[in-house]
Scaffold this motif. Structure first.
Motif, PDB file in Angstrom:
ATOM      1  N   SER A 156      42.704  59.425   9.622  1.00  0.00           N
ATOM      2  CA  SER A 156      42.008  58.726   8.548  1.00  0.00           C
ATOM      3  C   SER A 156      42.984  57.960   7.666  1.00  0.00           C
ATOM      4  CB  SER A 156      41.214  59.735   7.707  1.00  0.00           C
ATOM      5  OG  SER A 156      40.392  60.528   8.530  1.00  0.00           O
ATOM      6  N   THR A 160      43.098  53.888   7.049  1.00  0.00           N
ATOM      7  CA  THR A 160      43.063  53.311   5.711  1.00  0.00           C
ATOM      8  C   THR A 160      44.217  52.348   5.474  1.00  0.00           C
ATOM      9  OG1 THR A 160      42.036  55.354   4.902  1.00  0.00           O
ATOM     10  CG2 THR A 160      42.982  53.869   3.254  1.00  0.00           C
ATOM     11  N   ILE A 302      36.472  52.578   5.886  1.00  0.00           N
ATOM     12  CA  ILE A 302      36.096  53.576   6.899  1.00  0.00           C
ATOM     13  C   ILE A 302      37.124  54.693   6.959  1.00  0.00           C
ATOM     14  CG2 ILE A 302      35.735  53.938   9.376  1.00  0.00           C
ATOM     15  CD1 ILE A 302      34.646  51.106   9.548  1.00  0.00           C
ATOM     16  N   ASN A 306      36.887  58.775   5.880  1.00  0.00           N
ATOM     17  CA  ASN A 306      37.255  59.754   6.911  1.00  0.00           C
ATOM     18  C   ASN A 306      38.240  60.797   6.396  1.00  0.00           C
ATOM     19  OD1 ASN A 306      36.719  59.392  10.197  1.00  0.00           O
ATOM     20  ND2 ASN A 306      36.009  57.694   8.923  1.00  0.00           N
ATOM     21  N   ASN A 337      25.383  57.208  14.352  1.00  0.00           N
ATOM     22  CA  ASN A 337      26.429  56.201  14.412  1.00  0.00           C
ATOM     23  C   ASN A 337      25.935  54.930  15.105  1.00  0.00           C
ATOM     24  OD1 ASN A 337      28.916  54.935  15.979  1.00  0.00           O
ATOM     25  ND2 ASN A 337      29.747  56.043  14.223  1.00  0.00           N
ATOM     26  N   CYS A 357      29.965  50.266   6.332  1.00  0.00           N
ATOM     27  CA  CYS A 357      31.192  51.043   6.533  1.00  0.00           C
ATOM     28  C   CYS A 357      31.041  52.462   5.991  1.00  0.00           C
ATOM     29  CB  CYS A 357      32.380  50.350   5.858  1.00  0.00           C
ATOM     30  SG  CYS A 357      32.866  48.805   6.643  1.00  0.00           S
ATOM     31  N   SER A 361      31.186  55.522   8.636  1.00  0.00           N
ATOM     32  CA  SER A 361      32.319  56.440   8.540  1.00  0.00           C
ATOM     33  C   SER A 361      31.868  57.897   8.476  1.00  0.00           C
ATOM     34  CB  SER A 361      33.173  56.101   7.316  1.00  0.00           C
ATOM     35  OG  SER A 361      32.405  56.203   6.128  1.00  0.00           O
ATOM     36  N   SER A 365      33.121  60.542  11.237  1.00  0.00           N
ATOM     37  CA  SER A 365      33.866  61.751  10.883  1.00  0.00           C
ATOM     38  C   SER A 365      33.354  62.965  11.644  1.00  0.00           C
ATOM     39  CB  SER A 365      33.772  62.001   9.371  1.00  0.00           C
ATOM     40  OG  SER A 365      34.278  60.916   8.635  1.00  0.00           O
TER      41      SER A 365
END
Length: 486
Positions: A156, A160, A302, A306, A337, A357, A361, A365
């Motif tokens: 994650s 990012t 996203i 996460n 999803n 998003c 996300s 996850s």
């Protein structure tokens, strides 16, 4: 009593404490550098397409090859871990990743980029990632679930940071110089691998019984156990090849275990659509008038969600409430999803894309936290490593062909919107296939159990194919065939 002191393994001095947390921090960074890296490729999509005069389909082969090799290299990584240990394998992966990105900066055609950044960097990322995850199983016993949940935050973090850094460097110095810098950044996997010291090993006191007519090979595992490998005196090349395939690729499990068969086919079909938004979201937003830096921020959103959601999903799925039901939770996340992609396809306004998003996300996850946990539920742990090898190879084949097919769809129809429709189709059909198949299989098993006549005096110790509920671990690390000491 010197012998009794020798039989007490020193593993407890490093497991779940002290240096184990340093190894965990290194694993988090490795996952951020390897699994998070493909998320930034969408930032360079238009620049690569313009410089090499390539179509959408040709350009999308580059991230497809990288992601596919990252998954398909699992069996080769297992062999390296068994032969050289986790530390050397992680460092070798970092070296390959760095060299691949540096070489890609000098590519003169899109096909050269397939080899350098796609194959070499993808293979190096595979070695670093999978060996880093493996070493956690030796350093953590009681807190293994927590360690794996914390390690998953590295992915994650990569999701990012990589897109934001990529867009900044791309604006300042172009994609070639950016790839050079990426080569140096990925070399940090070598530093992370250097801290993953082999877990201390003590050979057990009992002497193993000799294997009659065989050569006895004794392997001291990093968890303190000793395995006896029975090898024929003169095995044929064909027999040795079959033994290797059975060890790393579980074709026998695929043929006999219906749950593993359904799950492998379902996930392989699912990933054809799962990877598409991460590749095409940025060019889709730019094409619809979104500023480039704001478009790169979408992938970072996203990844940011996460960071918090993936550990929570992993810990939540470990509750006893979901024992035996994780496959249904996983199927619901896949369905959610896939349907979320319709939000992105309907409108390309920036506020709508941000909302997409956030929704995407959350389901992502849950999928990331459960994908390997469900595999552990349907396969016996003593064959998990070989089942994982076949699972990742079949998964990588569909990852490889998914984005180019979506790129071909864009070339034919002229709009990125159809990519998200295709992603929705693959995800929803995969969710329905897995959920309904497991539900049918469970119903048949219950019907067969109810029609079975009860035994008056059931024999004790008789083997049953119905797995009992797992008890908490008492004997340390799982019995695996990897050797982490060099």
């Amino acid at each position: 009593m010197p012998d009794e002191r020798r039989t007490t393994p020193p593993v407890s001095k490093v497991q779940d404490r002290g240096w184990a947390w340093v190894v965990l921090a290194a694993t988090v960074l490795v996952q951020a550098l390897t699994l998070g890296f493909p998320s930034c490729i969408g930032v360079f999509f238009k620049n690569l397409q313009y410089d090499f005069q390539a179509s959408n389909s040709e350009t999308s082969w580059f991230p497809s090859i990288m992601t596919a090799v990252l998954h398909a290299g699992g069996p080769l990584c297992s062999i390296l871990v068994e032969r050289f240990g986790c530390r050397v394998t992680v460092m070798l992966g970092g070296l390959l990743s760095g060299v691949g990105m540096v070489a890609s900066a000098f590519s003169r055609s899109i096909s050269q980029l397939y080899i350098t950044a796609g194959f070499i960097t993808g293979l190096g990322s595979c070695f670093s990632f999978q060996a880093g995850v493996t070493v956690l199983g030796y350093y953590f016993i009681r807190r293994r679930a927590l360690a794996n949940a914390l390690a998953s935050t590295g992915v994650s973090m990569g999701l990012t940071l990589w897109p934001l850094i990529s867009q900044f460097l791309l604006d300042e110095m172009g994609w070639r110089n950016t790839f050079l810098i990426f080569g140096g950044v990925l070399l940090n996997c070598c530093v992370c691998g250097a801290v993953m010291r082999p877990v201390p090993v003590n050979p057990p006191a009992p002497t193993p019984k000799p294997c009659p007519g065989k050569l006895l090979e004794e392997t001291h595992l990093s968890n303190g156990n000793t395995s006896c490998h029975e090898e024929p005196l003169r095995p044929s090349k064909c027999a040795a090849c079959l033994q290797t395939l059975q060890k790393y690729l579980a074709f026998d499990i695929f043929c006999k275990n219906k749950g593993y068969q359904i799950y492998t086919i379902g996930v392989s079909w699912m990933v054809m659509g799962f990877v598409l938004p991460l590749i095409y979201l940025v060019p889709y937003a730019i094409l619809n008038g979104v500023e480039e830096r704001k478009a790169a921020l979408l992938v970072s959103i996203i990844g940011l969600i996460n960071i918090f959601m993936r550990p929570m999903a992993g810990l939540l799925s470990g509750l006893s409430l979901f024992n035996g039901r994780r496959i249904y939770l996983f199927s619901m996340a896949v369905m959610f999803n896939g349907l979320s992609n319709l939000i992105c396809a309907i409108s390309a306004e920036y506020n709508i894309l941000v909302f997409y998003c956030l929704v995407y996300s959350v389901s992502m996850s849950v999928i990331g936290a459960l994908i390997f946990q469900v595999l552990m539920d349907v396969v016996e742990m003593d064959r998990f490593s070989s089942a994982l090898g076949l699972f990742t190879i079949l998964e990588s084949v569909t990852i490889l062909i998914g984005p180019p097919l979506a790129g071909l769809l864009v070339d034919l129809l002229g709009h990125y919107r159809y990519v998200f429709y295709a992603s929705c189709f693959f995800m929803v059909t995969a969710a329905l296939f897995m959920g309904l198949s497991f539900c049918t299989m469970e119903a048949k098993a219950k019907l067969k159990e109810t029609n079975k006549p009860p035994l008056e005096n059931p024999p004790r110790g008789k083997y049953t194919e119905v797995p009992a509920e797992l008890e908490p671990e008492k004997n340390g690390s799982p019995d695996v065939s990897y050797v982490t000491s060099i």
